[in-house]
Design an enzyme around this catalytic site. Structure first.
Site, PDB file in Angstrom:
ATOM      1  CB  SER A 132      -0.896   0.022   1.233  1.00 30.47           C
ATOM      2  OG  SER A 132      -0.152   0.385   2.385  1.00 30.47           O
ATOM      3  CG  ASP A 133       1.521   5.745  -1.606  1.00 36.01           C
ATOM      4  OD1 ASP A 133       2.455   5.935  -0.800  1.00 36.01           O
ATOM      5  OD2 ASP A 133       1.391   6.406  -2.645  1.00 36.01           O
ATOM      6  CE1 TYR A 134       5.760   4.470   3.254  1.00 39.96           C
ATOM      7  CE2 TYR A 134       6.121   6.438   4.554  1.00 39.96           C
ATOM      8  CZ  TYR A 134       6.585   5.244   4.030  1.00 39.96           C
ATOM      9  OH  TYR A 134       7.873   4.834   4.308  1.00 39.96           O
TER      10      TYR A 134
END
Length: 776
Positions: A312-314
């Site tokens: 996942s992105d942050y």
């Protein structure tokens, strides 16, 4: 004597076999990563499996004390089951803080890794990921030009040199995975992350990105000790969001997604075997990418065969609850993301915090968990973390920021500059004739590194470089002219335009310029103006690409003096600089050139280097001309009323040189081919000027008539060549079915019979052309 040697060898081999047979299979380095991971997975508890899907960043406090030192007692209590990843171990005092020096980070990493290997039940090592978009984002790391500038080099071999060096630096201090490269295609440069991309063209980005990933990872099943696992960012559609606003919906149809935005990802997965993919924040086909199983499972895994880890992105899983408003439950957001195909959550446990309960309750199957953990473990085995988990702390300082890496950074800055205009050969200046030179503008005495930068050991501004090079032979004057922002801090939440009295500063700059033989303007942006807007309290996108805060007034005041004047422009996106271009005879686009940028600009100014950069993105005339990308459909760009020009200010692929190049004799090896045949395209290129130069020869193709509308032209090849004055070279490209194919109305990938216009030249708007016929 020989018998004795054979006997000893047999005993040694028997001992080795006995040793391997007594240890668990996952510790046997003779086995494949898949077999080792499968064995280890069979030994893991549910708790241990769940922890491999989690990452710690702000929550590194679980294993560090308030001084940032490793605390084994604390870690033993809360991390007895291990953890999958640590984010950005280089930071001294938590997220986005000052970086550790290389030896400090290496020491900290070794202590932490020792705990996970020797103090947890199965000894599963932790992986550390770092940001390294154009050099690791930390203290002392070599800082290269931003990606939009690197793309301007059109040089795959340079990408190899740069990112091999970046990988070695990251690995030397205890990192094994990088959150790079960014291979998003940008079609709305108001987007603050434009500088992180490699422009607007899928073919150019694919070729440069494939080279980067191979440099990061190498080509072995087990990665070398100086290699790292790459992460493709940001899968889906990130670079043409609604209004150019970061993370806004990407309202793009599937045909365009596949023909344009997905192409670099597919190439990097199938050609370069990228080990990780990061999903974008945006909605793709109406569903957030983080919970979009069609995107992450059907396309990425089933169609393209991706077998690596999806991250996942942050805080993207948190966004499913807070931003996208899909569910009020963070645990439900986590379950949705996991079931859609997100293997590991970064940077901290949010939606995956209670993943164990989701598995126990049946919301997530144990088989799905095993599959995700298997992928994570395979990556760790491939990186050698089970076999060579520690780094040599004494080597870290000698590898990071070394002179050899600095030399590559200078070469990159040299090749990244794009000469946009040079009337009457204004540049280069003659260093033997200039007695007094004035550097005017807000960027003349700044070394602009761009976003995702740390603090390199060396950095220099154009003014400092010029004084170092020529301070003893010419009078060098300086005036800021205008101040752009109240602060220049990429990490600061709130940035505002400076409110200082620019009128007084412009007057002072005029007074300085009056004393000079030649004036050089340094205008554009700084890193804080157009940047990643990662939250509503940390914005970064702009509604305009014009020169801001009095810069046009400064330009008018200086050029009114009628002094010989040129301009160097620093920026992340392509700016709308029509007024500047009309006011001065020479303009150099410099982007953010990294730590050696000051030297490169000074050397280009006086001709010690010859610029060879080409634009990887089109320059709009005004913000209202967006979109300006070159590979538009035939029904677009019909023109504007009242005589406004619909063409870009500078086209994709544009870039001048201090020499000139002549193209001639464009030819095809065959004028007619079948759909499954290949044809060679050749053209003669001559350096028709008086100095050595590099030229990027570009091949474009247009399908003249097709069953669905096709772009007016598409880049299908490029070659960078170096020629001495008067030297000629025949440049040859091969066109195959892939270069001629497209998705038909039923979304089948086909080569359709008909005529194709073949174009070769120095830029997308300056080509010679011929015709090719494809028959059934």
């Amino acid at each position: 004597m020989k018998k004795g040697r054979y006997y000893l060898l047999a005993i040694a081999l028997l001992g080795t076999h006995f040793s391997y047979s007594q240890q668990p299979a996952y510790k046997n380095k003779q086995l494949s990563p898949d077999k080792r991971a499968k064995d280890l997975l069979s030994r893991m508890t549910l708790e241990e499996k769940v922890m491999q899907t989690q990452c710690l960043w702000a929550e590194k406090s679980r294993l560090l004390n308030e001084k940032g030192e490793f605390d084994e007692a604390k870690a033993s209590t809360v991390l007895k089951d291990g953890v999958g990843e640590l984010a950005r171990l280089n930071e001294k005092r938590g997220p986005n803080s000052e970086g550790l020096h290389p030896k400090e980070q290496a020491l900290l990493y070794n202590k932490i890794q020792h705990f996970f290997i020797d103090k947890t039940r199965l000894g599963i090592p932790v992986m550390v990921h770092e940001e390294s978009l154009h050099g690791q984002q930390t203290q002392d790391a070599t800082n290269y030009p931003v990606p939009i500038a690197l793309a301007s080099t059109w040089n795959e071999n340079l990408m190899t040199d740069i990112y091999s060096n970046v990988a070695a630096e990251v690995r030397a201090r205890g990192g094994q995975q990088v959150l790079a490269p960014v291979i998003d295609i940008v079609r709305d440069p108001r987007w603050g992350r434009t500088e992180e991309t490699m422009g607007e063209d899928p073919y150019l980005i694919s070729r440069l990105a494939v080279a980067q990933i191979k440099a990061y990872q190498g080509d072995g099943l087990y990665l070398g000790e100086n290699k790292v696992a790459a992460t493709l960012k940001h899968f889906g559609i990130h670079g043409q969001s609604e209004g150019g606003i970061n993370v806004s919906p990407s309202n793009i149809d599937e045909r365009t997604a596949r023909e344009v935005f997905f192409k670099p990802f597919k190439a990097c997965i199938q050609e370069a075997k990228a080990m990780n993919v990061m999903a974008c924040y945006n909605e793709v086909f109406g569903v957030p990418a983080t919970i979009n199983s069609y995107l992450l499972k059907d396309i990425l895994r089933k169609e393209w065969g991706f077998t690596g880890v999806v991250v996942s992105d942050y805080y993207a899983i948190r966004d499913i609850q807070t931003l996208h408003k899909v569910t009020p439950s963070l645990d439900e957001a986590g379950a949705l993301a996991f079931n859609a195909g997100i293997d590991i959550e970064t940077p901290d446990p949010d939606g995956y915090k209670n993943l164990q309960q989701s598995v126990s309750s049946g919301k997530i199957s144990r088989a799905a968990l095993d599959t995700a953990v298997m992928r994570i473990l395979v990556n760790k085995f491939r990186l050698g973390l089970f076999d060579n988990p520690y780094v040599d702390v004494n080597k870290a300082d000698t590898i990071v920021g070394s002179p050899s890496k600095r030399a590559v950074a200078y070469r990159a800055a040299q090749e990244a500059m794009v000469l946009l205009k040079n009337d009457n050969h204004f540049l280069p200046l003659d260093k033997n004739k200039v007695k007094t030179i004035a550097l005017i503008g807000p960027n003349a005495d700044k070394c602009l590194l761009g976003g995702y930068s740390g603090k390199p050991r060396v950095s220099i501004s154009p003014l400092q470089a010029l004084k170092e090079r020529y301070g003893k032979t010419m009078n060098i004057l300086y005036a800021e002219g205008v101040t752009l922002t109240d602060k220049n801090n990429w990490f600061a939440d709130t940035i505002r335009l400076a409110t200082s009295n620019n009128a007084d500063k412009i007057a002072a700059a005029v007074a300085v310029a009056k004393q000079a033989d030649v004036v050089v303007l340094f205008v554009g942006e700084n890193e804080s103006m157009s940047r990643e807007g990662w939250a509503s309290n940390h914005l970064g996108d702009l509604p305009t690409l014009e020169l801001l805060n009095g810069q046009n007034e400064l330009i008018k005041a200086i050029t009114a003096l009628d002094k010989p004047t040129c301009a160097f422009v620093n920026s992340g996106p392509p700016l709308c600089i029509s007024e500047l271009v009309n006011a001065v005879p020479a303009v150099m686009q410099c982007w953010y050139l990294g730590q050696e940028g000051g030297y490169a600009m000074a050397d280009a100014l006086f001709g010690d280097i010859n610029p060879s950069g080409k634009l990887p993105v089109s320059f709009p005339r005004t913000t209202g001309h967006i979109p300006a990308y070159y590979n538009y459909k035939p029904s677009a760009r019909r023109g504007y009323n009242l005589g406004f020009d619909a063409s870009p200010l500078f086209a994709f692929g544009h870039g001048l040189s201090y020499t000139t190049f002549a193209y001639s004799n464009l030819s095809l090896s065959a004028k007619t081919i079948k759909a499954n045949e290949k044809v060679k395209v050749s053209i003669d290129v001559k350096n028709s000027g008086s100095i050595k130069g590099e030229e990027v020869v570009q091949l474009y193709i247009r399908d003249d008539y097709s069953s669905v509308p096709r772009p007016v032209k598409e880049l299908k090849g490029f070659k960078k060549i170096s020629l001495e004055p008067g030297q000629s070279q025949t440049v040859t490209f091969t066109i195959d079915a892939e270069a001629l194919s497209f998705y038909d109305k039923n979304m089948n990938w086909i080569t359709e019979p008909g005529t194709f216009t073949i174009m070769v030249g120095t830029a997308s708007d300056k080509t010679d052309q011929t015709s090719l016929t494809v028959v059934p």
